[in-house]
Design a protein around this motif. Structure first.
Motif, PDB file in Angstrom:
ATOM      1  N   SER A  29       0.838  -1.207   0.000  1.00 42.14           N
ATOM      2  CA  SER A  29       0.000   0.000   0.000  1.00 42.14           C
ATOM      3  C   SER A  29       0.872   1.255   0.000  1.00 42.14           C
ATOM      4  CB  SER A  29      -0.955   0.000   1.191  1.00 42.14           C
ATOM      5  OG  SER A  29      -0.255   0.151   2.404  1.00 42.14           O
ATOM      6  N   ASP A  30       0.266   2.331  -0.462  1.00 42.12           N
ATOM      7  CA  ASP A  30       0.956   3.621  -0.502  1.00 42.12           C
ATOM      8  C   ASP A  30       1.140   4.165   0.910  1.00 42.12           C
ATOM      9  OD1 ASP A  30       1.070   3.647  -3.282  1.00 42.12           O
ATOM     10  OD2 ASP A  30      -0.862   4.690  -3.455  1.00 42.12           O
ATOM     11  N   TRP A  31       2.068   5.102   1.024  1.00 40.77           N
ATOM     12  CA  TRP A  31       2.280   5.830   2.264  1.00 40.77           C
ATOM     13  C   TRP A  31       1.690   7.223   2.107  1.00 40.77           C
ATOM     14  CZ3 TRP A  31       4.618   3.920   6.689  1.00 40.77           C
ATOM     15  CH2 TRP A  31       5.292   2.698   6.550  1.00 40.77           C
ATOM     16  N   GLU A  32       1.061   7.724   3.153  1.00 42.74           N
ATOM     17  CA  GLU A  32       0.627   9.110   3.192  1.00 42.74           C
ATOM     18  C   GLU A  32       1.440   9.833   4.256  1.00 42.74           C
ATOM     19  OE1 GLU A  32      -3.382   9.823   4.553  1.00 42.74           O
ATOM     20  OE2 GLU A  32      -3.306   8.134   5.937  1.00 42.74           O
ATOM     21  N   GLU A  33       1.668  11.115   4.018  1.00 44.40           N
ATOM     22  CA  GLU A  33       2.438  11.917   4.973  1.00 44.40           C
ATOM     23  C   GLU A  33       1.611  13.121   5.391  1.00 44.40           C
ATOM     24  OE1 GLU A  33       6.322  12.812   3.461  1.00 44.40           O
ATOM     25  OE2 GLU A  33       6.798  10.696   3.169  1.00 44.40           O
ATOM     26  N   PHE A  34       1.703  13.463   6.674  1.00 41.49           N
ATOM     27  CA  PHE A  34       1.009  14.628   7.193  1.00 41.49           C
ATOM     28  C   PHE A  34       1.712  15.098   8.455  1.00 41.49           C
ATOM     29  CE2 PHE A  34      -1.101  10.743   8.521  1.00 41.49           C
ATOM     30  CZ  PHE A  34      -1.308  10.888   9.883  1.00 41.49           C
ATOM     31  N   ARG A  35       1.359  16.302   8.883  1.00 44.31           N
ATOM     32  CA  ARG A  35       2.003  16.916  10.047  1.00 44.31           C
ATOM     33  C   ARG A  35       0.983  17.065  11.164  1.00 44.31           C
ATOM     34  NH1 ARG A  35       6.902  17.486   9.389  1.00 44.31           N
ATOM     35  NH2 ARG A  35       7.236  18.950  11.054  1.00 44.31           N
ATOM     36  N   ALA A  36       1.502  17.154  12.371  1.00 43.81           N
ATOM     37  CA  ALA A  36       0.648  17.341  13.542  1.00 43.81           C
ATOM     38  C   ALA A  36       1.427  18.119  14.594  1.00 43.81           C
ATOM     39  CB  ALA A  36       0.208  16.000  14.103  1.00 43.81           C
ATOM     40  N   MET A  37       0.698  18.536  15.614  1.00 43.25           N
ATOM     41  CA  MET A  37       1.299  19.174  16.779  1.00 43.25           C
ATOM     42  C   MET A  37       0.914  18.342  17.988  1.00 43.25           C
ATOM     43  SD  MET A  37       0.992  21.352  19.654  1.00 43.25           S
ATOM     44  CE  MET A  37      -0.571  22.163  19.554  1.00 43.25           C
ATOM     45  N   GLY A  38       1.908  17.974  18.796  1.00 42.97           N
ATOM     46  CA  GLY A  38       1.657  17.184  19.992  1.00 42.97           C
ATOM     47  C   GLY A  38       2.050  17.940  21.247  1.00 42.97           C
ATOM     48  N   ARG A  39       1.317  17.659  22.308  1.00 48.43           N
ATOM     49  CA  ARG A  39       1.612  18.268  23.605  1.00 48.43           C
ATOM     50  C   ARG A  39       1.470  17.176  24.647  1.00 48.43           C
ATOM     51  NH1 ARG A  39      -1.761  20.888  27.459  1.00 48.43           N
ATOM     52  NH2 ARG A  39      -3.521  20.477  26.083  1.00 48.43           N
ATOM     53  N   CYS A  40       2.476  17.036  25.519  1.00 52.59           N
ATOM     54  CA  CYS A  40       2.487  15.979  26.531  1.00 52.59           C
ATOM     55  C   CYS A  40       2.743  16.589  27.900  1.00 52.59           C
ATOM     56  CB  CYS A  40       3.577  14.960  26.197  1.00 52.59           C
ATOM     57  SG  CYS A  40       3.682  13.574  27.354  1.00 52.59           S
ATOM     58  N   TRP A  41       2.022  16.093  28.905  1.00 51.26           N
ATOM     59  CA  TRP A  41       2.234  16.557  30.270  1.00 51.26           C
ATOM     60  C   TRP A  41       2.213  15.374  31.229  1.00 51.26           C
ATOM     61  CZ3 TRP A  41      -1.941  17.400  27.236  1.00 51.26           C
ATOM     62  CH2 TRP A  41      -3.174  16.964  27.689  1.00 51.26           C
ATOM     63  N   SER A  42       2.881  15.578  32.339  1.00 51.78           N
ATOM     64  CA  SER A  42       3.099  14.538  33.341  1.00 51.78           C
ATOM     65  C   SER A  42       1.987  14.518  34.383  1.00 51.78           C
ATOM     66  CB  SER A  42       4.440  14.803  34.033  1.00 51.78           C
ATOM     67  OG  SER A  42       4.680  13.852  35.036  1.00 51.78           O
ATOM     68  N   LEU A  43       1.729  13.324  34.903  1.00 50.50           N
ATOM     69  CA  LEU A  43       0.802  13.097  36.011  1.00 50.50           C
ATOM     70  C   LEU A  43       1.450  12.116  36.985  1.00 50.50           C
ATOM     71  CD1 LEU A  43      -2.270  12.437  33.724  1.00 50.50           C
ATOM     72  CD2 LEU A  43      -1.970  14.476  35.120  1.00 50.50           C
ATOM     73  N   PHE A  44       0.927  12.022  38.182  1.00 53.06           N
ATOM     74  CA  PHE A  44       1.387  11.040  39.173  1.00 53.06           C
ATOM     75  C   PHE A  44       2.896  11.102  39.406  1.00 53.06           C
ATOM     76  CE2 PHE A  44      -2.184   7.920  37.707  1.00 53.06           C
ATOM     77  CZ  PHE A  44      -3.151   8.766  38.197  1.00 53.06           C
ATOM     78  N   GLY A  45       3.462  12.323  39.427  1.00 55.84           N
ATOM     79  CA  GLY A  45       4.892  12.471  39.676  1.00 55.84           C
ATOM     80  C   GLY A  45       5.773  11.817  38.630  1.00 55.84           C
ATOM     81  N   GLY A  46       5.289  11.716  37.410  1.00 57.83           N
ATOM     82  CA  GLY A  46       6.058  11.124  36.322  1.00 57.83           C
ATOM     83  C   GLY A  46       5.630   9.721  35.970  1.00 57.83           C
ATOM     84  N   ALA A  47       4.859   9.061  36.829  1.00 56.11           N
ATOM     85  CA  ALA A  47       4.457   7.671  36.589  1.00 56.11           C
ATOM     86  C   ALA A  47       3.250   7.557  35.661  1.00 56.11           C
ATOM     87  CB  ALA A  47       4.168   6.971  37.908  1.00 56.11           C
ATOM     88  N   ALA A  48       2.820   8.673  35.107  1.00 52.34           N
ATOM     89  CA  ALA A  48       1.752   8.694  34.106  1.00 52.34           C
ATOM     90  C   ALA A  48       1.916   9.956  33.279  1.00 52.34           C
ATOM     91  CB  ALA A  48       0.377   8.671  34.768  1.00 52.34           C
ATOM     92  N   ASN A  49       1.402   9.914  32.064  1.00 56.14           N
ATOM     93  CA  ASN A  49       1.342  11.130  31.264  1.00 56.14           C
ATOM     94  C   ASN A  49       0.251  10.988  30.216  1.00 56.14           C
ATOM     95  OD1 ASN A  49       2.502  10.185  28.676  1.00 56.14           O
ATOM     96  ND2 ASN A  49       4.393   9.977  29.852  1.00 56.14           N
ATOM     97  N   ILE A  50      -0.114  12.122  29.673  1.00 56.36           N
ATOM     98  CA  ILE A  50      -1.081  12.182  28.580  1.00 56.36           C
ATOM     99  C   ILE A  50      -0.469  13.034  27.491  1.00 56.36           C
ATOM    100  CG2 ILE A  50      -3.321  13.100  27.841  1.00 56.36           C
ATOM    101  CD1 ILE A  50      -4.411  12.445  30.574  1.00 56.36           C
ATOM    102  N   ASP A  51      -0.618  12.588  26.255  1.00 54.75           N
ATOM    103  CA  ASP A  51      -0.280  13.480  25.156  1.00 54.75           C
ATOM    104  C   ASP A  51      -1.491  13.615  24.250  1.00 54.75           C
ATOM    105  OD1 ASP A  51      -0.013  12.072  22.461  1.00 54.75           O
ATOM    106  OD2 ASP A  51       1.352  10.843  23.634  1.00 54.75           O
ATOM    107  N   GLU A  52      -1.634  14.819  23.716  1.00 55.52           N
ATOM    108  CA  GLU A  52      -2.684  15.092  22.745  1.00 55.52           C
ATOM    109  C   GLU A  52      -2.026  15.458  21.427  1.00 55.52           C
ATOM    110  OE1 GLU A  52      -6.679  17.824  22.196  1.00 55.52           O
ATOM    111  OE2 GLU A  52      -5.057  18.567  23.467  1.00 55.52           O
ATOM    112  N   MET A  53      -2.492  14.840  20.358  1.00 59.06           N
ATOM    113  CA  MET A  53      -1.962  15.057  19.020  1.00 59.06           C
ATOM    114  C   MET A  53      -3.071  15.684  18.174  1.00 59.06           C
ATOM    115  SD  MET A  53       0.861  14.005  17.122  1.00 59.06           S
ATOM    116  CE  MET A  53       1.415  12.728  18.229  1.00 59.06           C
ATOM    117  N   LYS A  54      -2.821  16.889  17.660  1.00 57.61           N
ATOM    118  CA  LYS A  54      -3.804  17.563  16.811  1.00 57.61           C
ATOM    119  C   LYS A  54      -3.343  17.483  15.359  1.00 57.61           C
ATOM    120  CE  LYS A  54      -5.445  20.657  20.377  1.00 57.61           C
ATOM    121  NZ  LYS A  54      -5.678  22.042  20.798  1.00 57.61           N
TER     122      LYS A  54
END
Length: 155
Positions: A29-54
């Motif tokens: 199959s073909d490859w598609e390319e695109f760009r995004a912006m991600g933001r990640c922040w820490s929770l639980f003193g580093g033992a968890a995190n969430i990132d959001e990709m737009k």
């Protein structure tokens, strides 16, 4: 050995270059390319995190919730997309010698697949994530999505 600060490198804001197969199970199959912006922040003193990709050009967003389990010494990574509104089954694993390897089970187009995420090339200015699927219980893998991360100059 993995620890609760393995993903500290990802905290902050990133420009993300995506390269993804148009069919995750077809090696031709073909490859598609695109760009995004991600933001990640820490929770639980580093033992968890969430990132959001737009991904504005495609009209969707995604997020990953990562949780470190001290008893097992492993991370579970849970992905969701605004397109589905559900958490996909987690992949579980950790880091060894600079490589993060995570595995799980899912379905794609009605087929059972083994899923592998790899994190590599981790530094203050780069990181690479790869997803691969296997339809033969992990004997062979087809890489179907690659993301290259670079710090965003203007958060």
């Amino acid at each position: 050995m993995s620890g609760p600060h393995d993903f500290d490198f990802l905290h902050g804001t990133w420009d993300v270059a995506h390269r993804r197969r148009t069919d995750f199970l077809d090696p031709g199959s073909d490859w598609e390319e695109f760009r995004a912006m991600g933001r990640c922040w820490s929770l639980f003193g580093g033992a968890a995190n969430i990132d959001e990709m737009k991904v504005p050009d495609q009209g969707w967003s995604g997020l990953t919730l990562r949780l470190f389990e001290p008893e097992s010494g492993q991370w579970s990574l849970h992905w969701s997309s605004s397109r589905s509104g559900r958490l996909f089954p987690p992949v579980v694993g950790g880091f060894a010698e600079g490589l993060g390897t995570f595995h799980g089970d899912d379905t794609y187009d009605g087929r059972d697949v083994r899923v592998r995420y790899l994190w590599s090339g981790v530094s203050p200015t780069t990181a690479r994530w790869e997803q691969a699927f296997s339809v033969d219980h992990g004997e062979t893998w087809l890489t179907n999505w690659v993301m290259d991360f670079a710090p965003r100059a203007d958060p």
